[in-house]
Design an enzyme around this catalytic site. Sequence first.
Site, PDB file in Angstrom:
ATOM      1  N   GLU A   1      -4.650   0.098  -1.452  1.00 50.83           N
ATOM      2  CA  GLU A   1      -3.440  -0.643  -0.849  1.00 50.83           C
ATOM      3  C   GLU A   1      -3.230  -0.937   0.574  1.00 50.83           C
ATOM      4  O   GLU A   1      -2.981   0.142   1.371  1.00 50.83           O
ATOM      5  CB  GLU A   1      -2.013  -0.515  -1.614  1.00 50.83           C
ATOM      6  CG  GLU A   1      -2.025  -0.721  -3.054  1.00 50.83           C
ATOM      7  CD  GLU A   1      -0.637  -0.135  -3.418  1.00 50.83           C
ATOM      8  OE1 GLU A   1       0.375  -0.363  -2.743  1.00 50.83           O
ATOM      9  OE2 GLU A   1      -0.535   0.287  -4.534  1.00 50.83           O
TER      10      GLU A   1
ATOM     11  N   GLU B   1      -0.541  -6.391  -9.594  1.00 53.51           N
ATOM     12  CA  GLU B   1       0.400  -5.531 -10.174  1.00 53.51           C
ATOM     13  C   GLU B   1       1.156  -6.471 -11.166  1.00 53.51           C
ATOM     14  O   GLU B   1       1.750  -7.646 -10.825  1.00 53.51           O
ATOM     15  CB  GLU B   1       1.168  -4.803  -9.116  1.00 53.51           C
ATOM     16  CG  GLU B   1       2.343  -3.870  -9.858  1.00 53.51           C
ATOM     17  CD  GLU B   1       2.976  -2.577  -8.723  1.00 53.51           C
ATOM     18  OE1 GLU B   1       2.557  -2.960  -7.785  1.00 53.51           O
ATOM     19  OE2 GLU B   1       3.623  -2.048  -9.315  1.00 53.51           O
TER      20      GLU B   1
ATOM     21  N   TYR C   1       1.121   0.055   4.891  1.00 61.63           N
ATOM     22  CA  TYR C   1       1.714  -1.483   5.192  1.00 61.63           C
ATOM     23  C   TYR C   1       2.250  -1.319   6.605  1.00 61.63           C
ATOM     24  O   TYR C   1       2.756  -0.149   6.966  1.00 61.63           O
ATOM     25  CB  TYR C   1       2.926  -1.359   4.069  1.00 61.63           C
ATOM     26  CG  TYR C   1       2.136  -1.660   2.709  1.00 61.63           C
ATOM     27  CD1 TYR C   1       1.736  -2.787   2.265  1.00 61.63           C
ATOM     28  CD2 TYR C   1       2.375  -0.699   1.780  1.00 61.63           C
ATOM     29  CE1 TYR C   1       1.099  -3.007   0.965  1.00 61.63           C
ATOM     30  CE2 TYR C   1       1.767  -0.718   0.737  1.00 61.63           C
ATOM     31  CZ  TYR C   1       1.389  -2.013   0.061  1.00 61.63           C
ATOM     32  OH  TYR C   1       1.083  -2.178  -1.285  1.00 61.63           O
TER      33      TYR C   1
ATOM     34  N   GLU D   1       0.058   6.618  -6.224  1.00 60.28           N
ATOM     35  CA  GLU D   1       1.066   7.190  -5.136  1.00 60.28           C
ATOM     36  C   GLU D   1       1.830   8.368  -5.846  1.00 60.28           C
ATOM     37  O   GLU D   1       2.929   8.578  -5.665  1.00 60.28           O
ATOM     38  CB  GLU D   1       1.982   6.224  -4.576  1.00 60.28           C
ATOM     39  CG  GLU D   1       1.443   4.964  -3.895  1.00 60.28           C
ATOM     40  CD  GLU D   1       2.323   4.096  -3.205  1.00 60.28           C
ATOM     41  OE1 GLU D   1       3.471   4.147  -3.544  1.00 60.28           O
ATOM     42  OE2 GLU D   1       1.497   3.383  -2.320  1.00 60.28           O
TER      43      GLU D   1
HETATM   44  O1  AHR Z   1       2.385  -3.191  -3.501  1.00 60.25           O
HETATM   45  C1  AHR Z   1       3.543  -2.870  -3.652  1.00 60.25           C
HETATM   46  C2  AHR Z   1       3.838  -1.393  -4.044  1.00 60.25           C
HETATM   47  O2  AHR Z   1       3.688  -0.448  -2.714  1.00 60.25           O
HETATM   48  C3  AHR Z   1       3.064  -0.584  -4.958  1.00 60.25           C
HETATM   49  O3  AHR Z   1       3.377  -0.837  -6.358  1.00 60.25           O
HETATM   50  C4  AHR Z   1       2.994   0.623  -4.734  1.00 60.25           C
HETATM   51  O4  AHR Z   1       2.018   1.481  -4.998  1.00 60.25           O
HETATM   52  C5  AHR Z   1       3.401   0.682  -3.269  1.00 60.25           C
HETATM   53  O5  AHR Z   1       4.322   1.500  -2.851  1.00 60.25           O
END
Ligand code: AHR
Length: 512
Positions: free
Chosen positions: A292, A27, A244, A173
């Site tokens: 992600e 990114e 995450y 997202e």
């Molecule tokens: O990977 C970091 C960020 O996490 C990305 O830009 C976003 O898509 C997500 O919230």
Amino acid sequence: MTTARVVVDRDFTVGPVPHRLFGSFVEHMGRCVYTGIYEPGHPSADEQGFRTDVLELVRELGPTVVRYPGGNFVSGYRWTDGIGPVEERPRRLEGAWHTVESNAFGLHEFVAWARTAGVEVMEAINLGTAGVEEARALVEYANHPGGTYWSDLRRRNGAEEPFDIRLWCLGNEMDGPWQIGHKTAEEYGRLAQEAAKAMRLVDPGLELVACGSSNSRMPTFGAWEQTVLSHAYDEVDFISLHAYYQEHEGDVASFLACAYDTDYFIESVVATADAVGAKRKSTKRINLSFDEWNVWYQRGQETEDQLHQLVKQPWREHPRLIEDTYNVTDAVVVGTLLNSLLRHGDRVTVANQAQLVNVIAPIRSEEGGPAWRQTIFHPFAQTARLARGQIMRTAVTSDRHHSDRFGDVDTVDVACTWDEGTGRLALFLANRGLEEASDVEVVLRGLQAGADGLTGRVLTVPEDGDRFTANTEDAQDRVGLSDLPVDVQDGSVRVSLPPLSWACVEVPVTTA
Ligand code: AHR
């Protein structure tokens, strides 16, 4: 000591290992692009400004497909800013990460970098501030051979041949209120449907990913997927998932068991997508793009106010953002997340660890300085290298222990693949127990283990360290892989996993 018994039967398979399961993500955020993969003037830079020290590590890591250019960044990005002579490209204020974007690196540079790295490009379009027109223009620019406005512009910009990008994300997202151009599920579902239709009218061979939920705790999770797919089911091929994980307030047992959430998330999205398909009486199946995933220490970045503080610094070019340093515990978790993806490889056919360099990444680099492997590099690299052939369904009977978030969980986590062509079985194992080693017996049915080429590698707490030990610029190899003894007794494979460890075992097998 704890124990686990795993049964692998040659007839019980999940499906082939998807080539795109070992994806990554670049990114325009922080130092992922600038001073990460791209740094003209760095001693290792090639004539295109690509850091060859980073490229070497990328090749060793082994990602197969890399998503680009965002992430939240893409929702305000004009792709036309990143093409043409570099000196004429505009400098822009970039809202998602509050940075100044020089646009020195754009689509041509990324495609050239991806070719040098030997990875497939997965391109994301802006459905935040842009829409159908920009999307179809980008497809024409990237994929049409020539003789039209956009394709001839690409050729004038130095790329005679089309980029031939197959895999596209329809925004990023879009369920998140933080997203530039955030939309309701109804608004996004219709937009994704129309963008997909228009893009396919330019190039019918595209594979398209609709945005699913940003995580399984989103208030709209479930309803979002249902609504979006009720509009775009016929036009898209994948629905995305993002997740995450981090250790919350010392609750290491729940952190080490977070693959239970990944399992739940994947299975819920499969069920929702299939329910939409059933309602439509469709024979088409929507697969999952887990585009992600990673460990990310978001402490202090959870609320909008906190995130605001993080990014609301004076406007800067490629500042340090979320450069998490990963430890042994994180590497074990990443191993279990890869196992979860593998176990669901019949439906999760694209997945991208976020991100590749510096920004929550397996590879770190310093401007003008070295590049090195974080702890999480190792489970990814080994799994990407060894997972071949068929994913095997494993029956696991493991000792269990308590976690506050998931209740009782298996102490040992397992995934397994078998490549009939090369006669190699690969086992990916994690011991979530912090104190005790775990003796694992793998019973093979219909497969006979040999001894020639039997190997085991393990990542665990180093002798002079603890579970927080990490690799840093000054100690780049404190945490790595070492040999793990493996035995074959009475046709079963036996290993003893040290406390808090991730291991991979290669077993030569013949069909019995
Ligand atoms: O990977 C970091 C960020 O996490 C990305 O830009 C976003 O898509 C997500 O919230």
